[in-house]
Design a protein around this motif. Structure first.
Motif, PDB file in Angstrom:
ATOM      1  N   ASP A 287       0.811  -1.216   0.000  1.00 34.61           N
ATOM      2  CA  ASP A 287       0.000   0.000   0.000  1.00 34.61           C
ATOM      3  C   ASP A 287       0.848   1.272   0.000  1.00 34.61           C
ATOM      4  O   ASP A 287       0.309   2.377  -0.100  1.00 34.61           O
ATOM      5  N   LEU A 288       2.174   1.140   0.093  1.00 33.53           N
ATOM      6  CA  LEU A 288       3.056   2.289  -0.048  1.00 33.53           C
ATOM      7  C   LEU A 288       3.307   2.638  -1.507  1.00 33.53           C
ATOM      8  O   LEU A 288       3.885   3.695  -1.802  1.00 33.53           O
ATOM      9  N   LEU A 289       2.886   1.764  -2.412  1.00 35.01           N
ATOM     10  CA  LEU A 289       3.236   1.892  -3.828  1.00 35.01           C
ATOM     11  C   LEU A 289       2.006   2.191  -4.665  1.00 35.01           C
ATOM     12  O   LEU A 289       0.881   1.850  -4.293  1.00 35.01           O
ATOM     13  N   PRO A 290       2.196   2.801  -5.835  1.00 32.69           N
ATOM     14  CA  PRO A 290       1.076   2.981  -6.762  1.00 32.69           C
ATOM     15  C   PRO A 290       0.554   1.633  -7.247  1.00 32.69           C
ATOM     16  O   PRO A 290       1.314   0.650  -7.324  1.00 32.69           O
ATOM     17  N   ALA A 291      -0.716   1.584  -7.571  1.00 31.78           N
ATOM     18  CA  ALA A 291      -1.286   0.366  -8.137  1.00 31.78           C
ATOM     19  C   ALA A 291      -0.524  -0.004  -9.398  1.00 31.78           C
ATOM     20  O   ALA A 291      -0.223   0.842 -10.244  1.00 31.78           O
ATOM     21  N   GLY A 292      -0.157  -1.291  -9.504  1.00 32.93           N
ATOM     22  CA  GLY A 292       0.597  -1.759 -10.659  1.00 32.93           C
ATOM     23  C   GLY A 292       2.045  -2.052 -10.352  1.00 32.93           C
ATOM     24  O   GLY A 292       2.720  -2.705 -11.147  1.00 32.93           O
ATOM     25  N   LEU A 293       2.547  -1.566  -9.210  1.00 38.44           N
ATOM     26  CA  LEU A 293       3.909  -1.884  -8.785  1.00 38.44           C
ATOM     27  C   LEU A 293       3.823  -2.862  -7.622  1.00 38.44           C
ATOM     28  O   LEU A 293       3.129  -2.614  -6.636  1.00 38.44           O
ATOM     29  N   VAL A 294       4.548  -3.965  -7.741  1.00 37.71           N
ATOM     30  CA  VAL A 294       4.461  -5.034  -6.744  1.00 37.71           C
ATOM     31  C   VAL A 294       5.858  -5.309  -6.191  1.00 37.71           C
ATOM     32  O   VAL A 294       6.783  -5.641  -6.951  1.00 37.71           O
ATOM     33  N   PRO A 295       6.061  -5.193  -4.864  1.00 33.07           N
ATOM     34  CA  PRO A 295       7.379  -5.464  -4.296  1.00 33.07           C
ATOM     35  C   PRO A 295       7.679  -6.951  -4.270  1.00 33.07           C
ATOM     36  O   PRO A 295       6.774  -7.793  -4.286  1.00 33.07           O
ATOM     37  N   ASP A 296       8.961  -7.269  -4.213  1.00 29.52           N
ATOM     38  CA  ASP A 296       9.424  -8.638  -4.017  1.00 29.52           C
ATOM     39  C   ASP A 296      10.029  -8.699  -2.626  1.00 29.52           C
ATOM     40  O   ASP A 296      11.235  -8.535  -2.441  1.00 29.52           O
ATOM     41  N   GLY A 297       9.177  -8.888  -1.634  1.00 31.54           N
ATOM     42  CA  GLY A 297       9.640  -8.861  -0.261  1.00 31.54           C
ATOM     43  C   GLY A 297      10.113  -7.482   0.123  1.00 31.54           C
ATOM     44  O   GLY A 297       9.332  -6.521   0.123  1.00 31.54           O
ATOM     45  N   HIS A 298      11.411  -7.357   0.436  1.00 31.17           N
ATOM     46  CA  HIS A 298      11.952  -6.058   0.858  1.00 31.17           C
ATOM     47  C   HIS A 298      12.535  -5.270  -0.315  1.00 31.17           C
ATOM     48  O   HIS A 298      13.147  -4.222  -0.101  1.00 31.17           O
ATOM     49  N   ARG A 299      12.324  -5.754  -1.546  1.00 29.63           N
ATOM     50  CA  ARG A 299      12.890  -5.104  -2.736  1.00 29.63           C
ATOM     51  C   ARG A 299      11.802  -4.687  -3.714  1.00 29.63           C
ATOM     52  O   ARG A 299      10.729  -5.288  -3.776  1.00 29.63           O
ATOM     53  N   LEU A 300      12.138  -3.679  -4.493  1.00 26.76           N
ATOM     54  CA  LEU A 300      11.270  -3.270  -5.593  1.00 26.76           C
ATOM     55  C   LEU A 300      12.145  -2.944  -6.787  1.00 26.76           C
ATOM     56  O   LEU A 300      13.044  -2.106  -6.697  1.00 26.76           O
ATOM     57  N   ARG A 301      11.909  -3.617  -7.896  1.00 27.99           N
ATOM     58  CA  ARG A 301      12.588  -3.329  -9.151  1.00 27.99           C
ATOM     59  C   ARG A 301      11.544  -2.774 -10.122  1.00 27.99           C
ATOM     60  O   ARG A 301      10.559  -3.433 -10.430  1.00 27.99           O
ATOM     61  N   ILE A 302      11.746  -1.548 -10.579  1.00 28.83           N
ATOM     62  CA  ILE A 302      10.856  -0.923 -11.560  1.00 28.83           C
ATOM     63  C   ILE A 302      11.531  -1.010 -12.920  1.00 28.83           C
ATOM     64  O   ILE A 302      12.576  -0.400 -13.152  1.00 28.83           O
ATOM     65  N   LEU A 303      10.930  -1.782 -13.812  1.00 32.80           N
ATOM     66  CA  LEU A 303      11.482  -1.997 -15.147  1.00 32.80           C
ATOM     67  C   LEU A 303      10.773  -1.126 -16.180  1.00 32.80           C
ATOM     68  O   LEU A 303       9.649  -0.647 -15.925  1.00 32.80           O
ATOM     69  N   PRO A 304      11.368  -0.920 -17.341  1.00 33.06           N
ATOM     70  CA  PRO A 304      10.645  -0.261 -18.430  1.00 33.06           C
ATOM     71  C   PRO A 304       9.330  -0.996 -18.702  1.00 33.06           C
ATOM     72  O   PRO A 304       9.278  -2.221 -18.688  1.00 33.06           O
ATOM     73  N   GLY A 305       8.294  -0.250 -18.920  1.00 35.39           N
ATOM     74  CA  GLY A 305       6.970  -0.836 -19.116  1.00 35.39           C
ATOM     75  C   GLY A 305       6.093  -0.690 -17.902  1.00 35.39           C
ATOM     76  O   GLY A 305       4.863  -0.786 -18.008  1.00 35.39           O
ATOM     77  N   ALA A 306       6.671  -0.447 -16.712  1.00 33.79           N
ATOM     78  CA  ALA A 306       5.859  -0.221 -15.519  1.00 33.79           C
ATOM     79  C   ALA A 306       5.042   1.053 -15.680  1.00 33.79           C
ATOM     80  O   ALA A 306       5.556   2.081 -16.146  1.00 33.79           O
ATOM     81  N   LEU A 307       3.764   0.977 -15.346  1.00 37.95           N
ATOM     82  CA  LEU A 307       2.846   2.119 -15.426  1.00 37.95           C
ATOM     83  C   LEU A 307       2.825   2.738 -16.825  1.00 37.95           C
ATOM     84  O   LEU A 307       2.578   3.933 -16.986  1.00 37.95           O
ATOM     85  N   GLU A 308       3.067   1.928 -17.850  1.00 37.20           N
ATOM     86  CA  GLU A 308       3.187   2.473 -19.204  1.00 37.20           C
ATOM     87  C   GLU A 308       1.894   3.129 -19.675  1.00 37.20           C
ATOM     88  O   GLU A 308       1.913   4.169 -20.345  1.00 37.20           O
ATOM     89  N   ALA A 309       0.742   2.544 -19.325  1.00 36.60           N
ATOM     90  CA  ALA A 309      -0.537   3.117 -19.742  1.00 36.60           C
ATOM     91  C   ALA A 309      -0.757   4.496 -19.136  1.00 36.60           C
ATOM     92  O   ALA A 309      -1.501   5.321 -19.698  1.00 36.60           O
ATOM     93  N   GLU A 310      -0.121   4.755 -17.992  1.00 36.94           N
ATOM     94  CA  GLU A 310      -0.263   6.054 -17.332  1.00 36.94           C
ATOM     95  C   GLU A 310       0.846   7.029 -17.705  1.00 36.94           C
ATOM     96  O   GLU A 310       0.929   8.125 -17.149  1.00 36.94           O
ATOM     97  N   GLY A 311       1.728   6.638 -18.610  1.00 40.65           N
ATOM     98  CA  GLY A 311       2.814   7.514 -19.016  1.00 40.65           C
ATOM     99  C   GLY A 311       4.191   7.029 -18.631  1.00 40.65           C
ATOM    100  O   GLY A 311       5.191   7.664 -18.945  1.00 40.65           O
TER     101      GLY A 311
END
Length: 421
Positions: free
Chosen positions: A381-405
């Motif tokens: 719930d600390l993250l925008p909808a569409g981003l999902v953490p992997d435990g204590h890590r978060l990797r944001i790759l190209p394509g994340a939130l692409e529909a929103e810009g």
């Protein structure tokens, strides 16, 4: 009698200097701008030179493919004729400059035989209906490296992202005259090419609270959010300038110490604090030599990195960052992480982040975290909808939130210091 250059030639000459600084000298585009544009008096000429160079860097493999397809023998990659053709073609094919203006303003940049060659190649391409692909081609070394790390879908998404400048994100308390949409609390996404200088609170003090906002991509806003509310506790923001994360932490109720090596970048941080009416202790020092004298409840290490994750804003990183530099930066980050961990109170929280798409700088550095740091899961719930953490890590790759810009590509990891560590 010397023939005068056509109007606008000076901006193209500055663009050539910029491209040369990035491609031949390996300098960042922004760092080279003042020197390259030294002959330009008007701000719009300076902005146009920057736009030409940035768009050429976004499209460089495709521009070079056009040039090579129209010459009997490939020009050297550092030949002035190739640079001039890149500048003329990107104007005519991507920036909407009339072809006659695009070519007439670059011909003075070359002399002798190359001048005739540039004119002939450009004319042949225009007559042949040359065009650039809708989705740019990534440089081969970058595409291979990212495909190995993240797969072909991430590479395809990265190519789509560099086709256009990204939208503008505001963090903090965006002004009422800013029109956009929110992906999470304290964030507003504005349309591309919005002029931030026209918004309420820009460049003025915040006595009425109108200036308590700042420009910050949504991905860059997440590391500070992972520390939660401050409630008067002490936080250390390392490598803090130009201050987006410092302001986030101060606005969230932390007593912030902001440290950075660069005096000039800290001057901008101080200006931002004055404009927003937020407070922080600002320290100019090398974190590998500095000693705070007290522990902190939270530490944010947004470490110096290759910055390959912000390629859509800074396309020069696609052409100047090499594996050797990535490896060197990763080793420096490991040392910084170990030093930062020692300044954390038992039970305190540390967030390590980089705006890099290289696993050597993100995942591998987190793997080497000091033994007294324990993984601290990231709450979704600390993250925008569409981003999902992997435990204590978060990797944001190209394509994340692409529909929103879209979003810049980041890695972040959250730790707590073990009690008694």
């Amino acid at each position: 009698m010397t023939r005068a250059d056509p109007p606008g030639t000076a901006a193209r000459r500055a663009a050539l200097r910029l491209l040369d600084a990035v491609l031949r000298k390996g300098l960042p585009l922004e760092a080279a701008l003042d020197t390259a544009a030294r002959d330009l008096d008007r701000g719009d000429d300076r902005a146009f030179a920057h736009a030409i160079a940035a768009e050429a860097l976004r499209r460089l493999p495709d521009l070079d493919a056009l040039i090579d397809g129209a010459t009997r023998q490939n020009l050297p990659h550092d030949a002035k004729a190739r640079f001039a053709l890149r500048i003329a073609l990107v104007q005519a094919l991507a920036l909407g400059t009339p072809p006659h203006a695009a070519i007439s303003t670059v011909l003075p940049l070359v002399d002798g035989g190359p001048r005739k060659l540039v004119h002939g190649v450009f004319g042949a391409l225009m007559r042949g209906g040359a065009r650039l692909p809708d989705v740019p081609t990534l440089p081969d070394p970058v595409a291979r490296r990212w495909e190995k790390a993240w797969g072909p879908d991430a590479v395809a998404a990265a190519a789509r992202l560099i086709a256009a400048p990204p939208p503008l994100d505001l963090a903090g308390d965006p002004p009422g005259d800013a029109e956009g949409f929110s992906l999470m609390p304290g964030h507003l996404r504005l349309p591309r090419r919005t002029q931030v200088a026209g918004l309420t609170g820009y460049g003025e003090g915040a006595a009425d609270g109108s200036g308590r906002w700042w420009v910050q991509d949504i991905a860059a806003a997440l590391p500070a959010r992972l520390l939660g509310p401050g409630e008067g506790r002490a936080a250390l923001d390392l490598c803090a300038a130009p201050g987006g994360k410092t302001m986030q932490l101060a606005a969230a109720g932390w007593r912030v110490t902001a440290l950075d090596l660069s005096e000039s970048r800290l001057a901008r941080l101080r200006e931002n604090l004055v404009r927003t009416g937020l407070e922080a202790e600002v320290v100019a020092a090398d974190l590998m030599r500095w000693a705070p004298g007290r522990p902190f409840d939270a530490v944010l290490l947004d470490a110096p990195c290759s910055a390959t994750g912000i390629f859509r804003r800074h396309p020069d990183v696609l052409h100047r960052v090499r594996p050797a530099a990535i490896a060197e930066l990763a080793e420096a980050q490991k040392a910084m992480l170990a030093r930062a961990a020692a300044w954390l109170k038992p039970g305190g929280t540390l967030v390590y982040s980089v705006c890099s798409l290289e696993p050597e700088e993100g995942e591998r550095v987190a793997d080497a975290a000091p033994a007294d740091l324990a993984p601290a899961p990231i709450a979704p719930d600390l993250l925008p909808a569409g981003l999902v953490p992997d435990g204590h890590r978060l990797r944001i790759l190209p394509g994340a939130l692409e529909a929103e810009g879209g979003a810049d590509s980041f890695f972040m990891a959250r730790f707590v210091r073990k009690s008694g560590g």
